[in-house]
Design an enzyme around this catalytic site. Structure first.
Site, PDB file in Angstrom:
ATOM      1  N   LYS A  63      12.469  53.117  -0.694  1.00  0.00           N
ATOM      2  CA  LYS A  63      11.313  53.735  -1.627  1.00  0.00           C
ATOM      3  C   LYS A  63      11.462  52.995  -2.617  1.00  0.00           C
ATOM      4  CE  LYS A  63       8.959  55.887   1.611  1.00  0.00           C
ATOM      5  NZ  LYS A  63       7.563  55.954   2.045  1.00  0.00           N
TER       6      LYS A  63
ATOM      7  N   LYS B 155      11.166  49.784  10.438  1.00  0.00           N
ATOM      8  CA  LYS B 155      10.543  50.682  11.359  1.00  0.00           C
ATOM      9  C   LYS B 155       9.062  50.777  11.242  1.00  0.00           C
ATOM     10  CE  LYS B 155      10.202  54.886   8.513  1.00  0.00           C
ATOM     11  NZ  LYS B 155       9.214  55.953   8.779  1.00  0.00           N
TER      12      LYS B 155
ATOM     13  N   LYS C 252       3.604  54.384   7.996  1.00  0.00           N
ATOM     14  CA  LYS C 252       2.193  54.548   8.125  1.00  0.00           C
ATOM     15  C   LYS C 252       1.739  54.006   6.906  1.00  0.00           C
ATOM     16  CE  LYS C 252       2.651  59.492   7.118  1.00  0.00           C
ATOM     17  NZ  LYS C 252       3.242  59.570   5.750  1.00  0.00           N
TER      18      LYS C 252
HETATM   19  P1  ATP Z   1       5.232  56.418   4.877  1.00  0.00           P
HETATM   20  O1  ATP Z   1       5.326  54.965   5.408  1.00  0.00           O
HETATM   21  O2  ATP Z   1       4.052  56.892   4.372  1.00  0.00           O
HETATM   22  O3  ATP Z   1       6.437  56.806   4.072  1.00  0.00           O
HETATM   23  P2  ATP Z   1       6.270  57.250   7.517  1.00  0.00           P
HETATM   24  O4  ATP Z   1       5.477  56.545   8.693  1.00  0.00           O
HETATM   25  O5  ATP Z   1       7.691  56.892   7.189  1.00  0.00           O
HETATM   26  O6  ATP Z   1       5.335  57.294   6.124  1.00  0.00           O
HETATM   27  P3  ATP Z   1       6.824  60.086   7.239  1.00  0.00           P
HETATM   28  O7  ATP Z   1       5.732  60.982   6.705  1.00  0.00           O
HETATM   29  O8  ATP Z   1       7.905  59.684   6.359  1.00  0.00           O
HETATM   30  O9  ATP Z   1       6.058  58.703   8.050  1.00  0.00           O
HETATM   31  O10 ATP Z   1       7.225  60.760   8.503  1.00  0.00           O
HETATM   32  C1  ATP Z   1       6.516  61.558   9.307  1.00  0.00           C
HETATM   33  C2  ATP Z   1       7.131  61.981  10.680  1.00  0.00           C
HETATM   34  O11 ATP Z   1       7.280  60.829  11.289  1.00  0.00           O
HETATM   35  C3  ATP Z   1       8.824  62.110  10.371  1.00  0.00           C
HETATM   36  O12 ATP Z   1       9.331  63.206  11.318  1.00  0.00           O
HETATM   37  C4  ATP Z   1       9.312  60.748  10.710  1.00  0.00           C
HETATM   38  O13 ATP Z   1      10.862  60.765  10.848  1.00  0.00           O
HETATM   39  C5  ATP Z   1       8.574  60.420  11.836  1.00  0.00           C
HETATM   40  N1  ATP Z   1       8.451  58.999  11.803  1.00  0.00           N
HETATM   41  C6  ATP Z   1       8.132  58.150  10.766  1.00  0.00           C
HETATM   42  N2  ATP Z   1       8.086  56.659  11.171  1.00  0.00           N
HETATM   43  C7  ATP Z   1       8.707  56.930  12.462  1.00  0.00           C
HETATM   44  C8  ATP Z   1       9.007  55.712  13.369  1.00  0.00           C
HETATM   45  N3  ATP Z   1       8.768  54.490  13.001  1.00  0.00           N
HETATM   46  N4  ATP Z   1       9.485  56.037  14.621  1.00  0.00           N
HETATM   47  C9  ATP Z   1       9.667  57.574  15.053  1.00  0.00           C
HETATM   48  N5  ATP Z   1       9.415  58.336  14.109  1.00  0.00           N
HETATM   49  C10 ATP Z   1       8.731  58.084  12.777  1.00  0.00           C
END
Ligand code: ATP
Ligand code: LTN
Length: 332
Positions: free
Chosen positions: A114, A196, A199
Site C-alpha cells: 500500500k 491478487k 477491489k
Molecule cells: P482493497 O483493494 O480495497 O485494499 P481488497 O480487495 O484487498 O481491498 P479487503 O477489504 O482488504 O479487500 O479484504 C476483504 C476480504 O477479502 C479479506 O478477508 C481478504 O483476505 C479477502 N480478499 C481480498 N482479496 C482477495 C483475493 N484476491 N482472493 C481471495 N480473498 C481476497
C-alpha cells in the site's frame, strides 16, 4: 451469551466488492454463520487509511451492509456492525499500540504494497492498520477469523499480541484461529494474474464486481488474460487459466479435476463462455436482493442499530477488563 464459539471478520468499504472478496471471505462467512455466533464488520476506520471522498464512504458503508445480506448473511441470527459505531475498537487499539513493536509493523507486506501504491500518503494509520485489526478481533474474543490468504500475516500479529498481553498481565484474550480456504484464498487479477484481484484496483477490467451488469461480467471474462496454449489443464505455470479454473471450481463447488475432464478437447472460448454464465447465475440473486435492500434504507439502519447495540455489550466487557489490567484508574 450463547454457547457457540465466536466468528468475526470484516471488509474495508473501499472500492467495489469483487469475486475475490466473495470467494475468499463472504462465501465462507455464509457457510459458517450458523455454526458460530458471528460478527461481520464493515471496517470504515481501516478504509480511512487511504484517501476517501466522505459522501462516497458513507454511501459505500450502507451498500456493503446490503451486499453482505444479499450474499446470504442473515442479520437476524448474526451481528453486522460498522466499526466506527463501537468506540472500543479504537480504544483497545491504543492499548495494543503500546505492546506492538515498530519492527513487527515494518515487516507487513500489505503495508509495503500500500505504501508503494499510495506513495504520497504513507500515513501512520496505514502503518498501524494491523493493530486496529488485532483490536477488532480481540475485542470480541473471537475464536475463528475467516479471511483470504493475504490476511494471514495480520492474523499472526493478532495472535502474537494476544499472547504478549496475556503473558505481560494475565489471561485476558482468547487465541483466534485463522480460517483460510486451501483453494480460493487468493483469486488473481484478470488482466495480470501474477497479482491478487483487489477491489480498489484502478483498472476495472481486473475485477469481477459483485454488482457488475451481466454483459460486463461476460465481457471481462472473455478478455481475461490466458496464454497461447489450447488445452484446458490446471498448471500453475499458466496462471491466467489456473485462476479462471479456480473461480469455476469455487463457484460450482466442483473439483478442478472434474472441471478439466468436463472441458477436455474444448476451446478456451467455450470454457470462458461457461464460466461467464456461472458467474452471472451466481450473482443474479445477489444483485436482485441487493436492489430490494437498497430501496429500504430504514431496514438497513435497523440492522445497524441492533448490530451496534449488541456489539457494544461484548466490547465494553473486554475493554473494561483490559483497562483494569493495565492499571487505569476506573471511572466511578
Ligand atoms: P482493497 O483493494 O480495497 O485494499 P481488497 O480487495 O484487498 O481491498 P479487503 O477489504 O482488504 O479487500 O479484504 C476483504 C476480504 O477479502 C479479506 O478477508 C481478504 O483476505 C479477502 N480478499 C481480498 N482479496 C482477495 C483475493 N484476491 N482472493 C481471495 N480473498 C481476497
Ligand atoms: N484487514 C482486513 C479487514 C479487516 C478484518 C478485521 C478482517 C479489518 N478488521 C478483523 C478480519 C477480522 C482486510 O481484509 N484487509
Amino acid at each position: 451469551m450463547s454457547e457457540k464459539k465466536i466468528l468475526l471478520s470484516g471488509i474495508q468499504p473501499s472500492g467495489k466488492l469483487c469475486i475475490g472478496n466473495y470467494i475468499g471471505a463472504l462465501k465462507n462467512w455464509v457457510n459458517l454463520q450458523d455454526e458460530y455466533e458471528s460478527i461481520f464488520l464493515v471496517v470504515d476506520m481501516h478504509a480511512l487509511t487511504v484517501k476517501q471522498v466522505p459522501s462516497e464512504l458513507r454511501q459505500r458503508c450502507l451498500s456493503f451492509v446490503a451486499q453482505y445480506i444479499a450474499c446470504g448473511i442473515d442479520p437476524d441470527e448474526n451481528t453486522i456492525v460498522i466499526q466506527s459505531h463501537v468506540p472500543q475498537h479504537a480504544e483497545l487499539m491504543w492499548v495494543l499500540n503500546s505492546i506492538t513493536y515498530m519492527g513487527e509493523l515494518n515487516r507487513m507486506t500489505q503495508f509495503k504494497d500500500k505504501s508503494k501504491q499510495h506513495n504520497k500518503n504513507i500515513n501512520v494509520g496505514l502503518f498501524s492498520y494491523p493493530v486496529l485489526m488485532a483490536a477488532d478481533i480481540l475485542l470480541y474474543q473471537a475464536d475463528v477469523v475467516p479471511v483470504g490468504a493475504d490476511q494471514k500475516q495480520h492474523l499472526e500479529l493478532a495472535r502474537e499480541l494476544a499472547h504478549r498481553f496475556n503473558h505481560q498481565y494475565s489471561d485476558t484474550f482468547k487465541m483466534p484461529e485463522p480460517f483460510i480456504s486451501k483453494t480460493g484464498g487468493r483469486i488473481m487479477s484478470l488482466q495480470d494474474p501474477e497479482k491478487k484481484m483487489s477491489k480498489s484496483d484502478e483498472n476495472d477490467n481486473n475485477i469481477l464486481g459483485l454488482l457488475d451488469p451481466s454483459d460486463l461480467l461476460i465481457k471481462k471474462i472473455k478478455r481475461a488474460v490466458t496464454d497461447s496454449g489450447t488445452d484446458i489443464v490446471y498448471d500453475q505455470s499458466r496462471p491466467g487459466l489456473a485462476n479462471l479454473l479456480g473461480i469455476y471450481a469455487k463457484l460450482s463447488d466442483k473439483s478442478i479435476d472434474k472441471i478439466v475432464a468436463q472441458f477436455e478437447g474444448k476451446m478456451y472460448s467455450h470454457f470462458k463462455a461457461d464460466l461467464g454464465e456461472l458467474v452471472v447465475e451466481t450473482l443474479r440473486p445477489v444483485q436482485e436482493k441487493y436492489s430490494q435492500l437498497m430501496d429500504d434504507k430504514g431496514y438497513l439502519e435497523t440492522v445497524l442499530k441492533a448490530g451496534a447495540d449488541k456489539s457494544f455489550v461484548h466490547a465494553r466487557k473486554t475493554l473494561s477488563k483490559v483497562y483494569r489490567k493495565v492499571g487505569f484508574l476506573l471511572k466511578k
